[in-house]
Motif scaffolding. Structure first.
Motif, PDB file in Angstrom:
ATOM      1  N   ALA A  91       9.820   0.289  26.793  1.00  0.00           N
ATOM      2  CA  ALA A  91      10.417  -1.045  26.849  1.00  0.00           C
ATOM      3  C   ALA A  91       9.906  -1.843  28.039  1.00  0.00           C
ATOM      4  O   ALA A  91      10.130  -3.061  28.114  1.00  0.00           O
ATOM      5  CB  ALA A  91      11.939  -0.923  26.923  1.00  0.00           C
ATOM      6  N   ARG A  92       9.190  -1.160  28.962  1.00  0.00           N
ATOM      7  CA  ARG A  92       8.741  -1.813  30.190  1.00  0.00           C
ATOM      8  C   ARG A  92       7.213  -1.856  30.304  1.00  0.00           C
ATOM      9  O   ARG A  92       6.693  -2.033  31.401  1.00  0.00           O
ATOM     10  CB  ARG A  92       9.346  -1.083  31.402  1.00  0.00           C
ATOM     11  N   ASP A  94       3.294  -3.021  28.287  1.00  0.00           N
ATOM     12  CA  ASP A  94       2.663  -3.940  27.338  1.00  0.00           C
ATOM     13  C   ASP A  94       2.044  -3.205  26.158  1.00  0.00           C
ATOM     14  O   ASP A  94       1.980  -3.728  25.051  1.00  0.00           O
ATOM     15  CB  ASP A  94       1.561  -4.738  28.052  1.00  0.00           C
ATOM     16  N   SER A 116       9.484  -1.659  19.090  1.00  0.00           N
ATOM     17  CA  SER A 116       9.302  -3.113  19.162  1.00  0.00           C
ATOM     18  C   SER A 116      10.551  -3.889  18.766  1.00  0.00           C
ATOM     19  O   SER A 116      10.558  -5.117  18.825  1.00  0.00           O
ATOM     20  CB  SER A 116       8.134  -3.534  18.259  1.00  0.00           C
ATOM     21  N   ASP A 118      13.430  -4.390  20.199  1.00  0.00           N
ATOM     22  CA  ASP A 118      13.886  -5.267  21.277  1.00  0.00           C
ATOM     23  C   ASP A 118      12.740  -5.666  22.204  1.00  0.00           C
ATOM     24  O   ASP A 118      12.977  -6.166  23.304  1.00  0.00           O
ATOM     25  CB  ASP A 118      14.986  -4.565  22.085  1.00  0.00           C
ATOM     26  N   HIS A 119      11.522  -5.419  21.739  1.00  0.00           N
ATOM     27  CA  HIS A 119      10.321  -5.691  22.551  1.00  0.00           C
ATOM     28  C   HIS A 119       9.217  -6.185  21.616  1.00  0.00           C
ATOM     29  O   HIS A 119       8.210  -5.511  21.403  1.00  0.00           O
ATOM     30  CB  HIS A 119       9.907  -4.397  23.256  1.00  0.00           C
ATOM     31  N   LEU A 122       5.344  -5.951  22.180  1.00  0.00           N
ATOM     32  CA  LEU A 122       4.678  -4.667  22.409  1.00  0.00           C
ATOM     33  C   LEU A 122       3.455  -4.503  21.524  1.00  0.00           C
ATOM     34  O   LEU A 122       3.479  -4.815  20.330  1.00  0.00           O
ATOM     35  CB  LEU A 122       5.653  -3.518  22.143  1.00  0.00           C
TER      36      LEU A 122
END
Length: 405
Positions: A91-92, A94, A116, A118-119, A122
């Motif tokens: 989640a942190r 790229d 992906s 909540d991201h 990504l």
């Protein structure tokens, strides 16, 4: 242990879940141009590539080439706690690189859809034997399999030799380069749309692209290309030849102008006027005779003299180098070979650097080869805010490495 801030990928965070060859190659490509690559390994055994030979004082040289300068985090993905840590790390970042058999990450709750959710920005690159789709998707596949199923091994070698795979990770390397290119394109897309991407690379597909003309030949002409040695079957003369001193060189007279220069260099300028050799098509029809002429001429003098003559006539040619030749060559010393720094064991050990050069970027430094899980505490505390007590508890349970960080 991060790459130069001048790199075009500076600030990009990569989580590498891949092992052995292809995905770590992609990670190396991204790190070469500035990305911060954190490599997740089994806390006890590490990446199996650590066991490859040759080794220097217990350190695999192949592992060094693909992983120098990365940071290693030891996390047991077979444990629920370990998978949760990876979910939080993903989640942190790229980019996530992975090379598990299709479906494995989904079983662990770490597939692209989950990561992906909540991201949305990504980028994930997935490298597998046969890709994420298709009837063979679940079959295991290493580079050797890719080199055979793609058609490469069938056309590689001499007519009287068996199909031949290369003595290095050919398919894996090309797949890794392709995955890195897919990541770069996806990051560019994200800049424009904010949306990430899932890149699907099958080990055999980049290799199949490279040899692709054989499929056009079959589907258009009904001809199956077989092994033809050093020839391409599309240009003559071309090949590898032995000089009088037993040393080898290559000649590529792959267009009409260079073929004309070659015959002039050989002292036989009239050959190009002979209808049997006047065009590339004619030379291919009479390739045995053409090759015989070139072989006899090359064999008439030492390699250095042959190369000097060919250079004078601007014929495309080069020596067949071994590793010692490459290391001694000033051109490669200046432009291509780099040293792994920050590790006394690897002092003066050279390897190929980045596969391309960019104005304004001098390239990375390869500051040491990480030990298994060397940076576990450093990464988990800085990125996830893990307390010393939490880390000690996870380490005691075998979920993470008791790292040096």
């Amino acid at each position: 242990m991060t790459a130069s801030s001048a790199g075009p990928l500076a600030g990009i965070k990569v989580l590498e879940l891949g092992t052995m060859y292809a995905a770590p190659t992609a990670g190396r490509m991204l790190r070469d141009f500035g990305a911060d690559v954190v490599k997740v390994e089994d806390p006890k055994t590490g990446d199996y590539a650590r066991h490859w030979i040759p080794q220097k004082e217990g350190l695999s040289l192949g592992f060094c080439r693909l992983n120098a300068g990365k940071r290693s985090v030891g996390i047991d993905l077979r444990s629920a706690e370990g998978r949760d840590l990876v979910l939080r790390l993903a989640a942190r970042v790229d980019v996530v690189l992975e090379s598990f058999r299709p479906g494995r990450l989904e079983e662990w709750g770490l597939g692209y859809e989950e990561l992906s959710k909540d991201h949305p920005g990504l980028v994930m690159a997935r490298v597998s034997g046969f890709g994420q789709t298709g009837p063979n998707r679940l079959l295991p596949g290493f580079g050797t399999v890719a080199e055979t199923v793609s058609g490469f091994a069938h056309v590689n070698g001499w007519p009287d030799s068996p199909p031949t795979s290369p003595p290095f990770g050919f398919a894996d390397s090309i797949a890794g380069l392709s995955a890195a290119m897919g990541v770069a394109m996806s990051l560019y897309k994200r800049e424009r749309t904010g949306q990430g991407e899932c890149v699907d690379v099958a080990l055999y597909e980049p290799l199949m692209f490279i040899i692709g003309d054989i499929f056009l030949k079959y589907t258009s002409l009904g001809e199956i290309q077989n092994r033809i040695g050093n020839s391409t079957g599309s240009a003559s003369p071309r090949g590898i030849y032995e000089a009088s001193d037993g040393r080898f060189l290559s000649i590529a007279a792959s267009n009409q102008t260079i073929a004309r220069r070659l015959f002039a260099a050989m002292g036989m300028p009239e050959v190009i006027e002979d209808p049997r050799y006047a065009t590339n098509a004619a030379r291919l029809q009479n390739n045995d005779e053409v090759q015989s002429m070139v072989k006899n001429w090359v064999r008439s003098m030492p390699r250095a003299d042959v190369l000097a003559t060919l250079e004078k006539f601007e014929v495309v040619s080069a020596p067949v180098n071994d590793a010692a030749d490459v290391v001694a060559d000033p051109h490669f010393q200046e432009r291509t070979l780099v040293e792994i720094t920050g590790d006394d064991m690897m002092k003066n050990v050279l390897m190929p650097g980045p596969v391309m050069h960019m104005n304004g970027y001098e390239g990375p430094s390869y500051d040491g080869v990480p030990a298994i899980g060397e940076h576990t505490k450093e990464v988990l505390s800085s990125r996830l805010g893990l307390s010393a007590e939490d880390f000690s508890s996870l380490a005691a349970a075998g979920v993470v490495s008791r790292s040096q960080g």
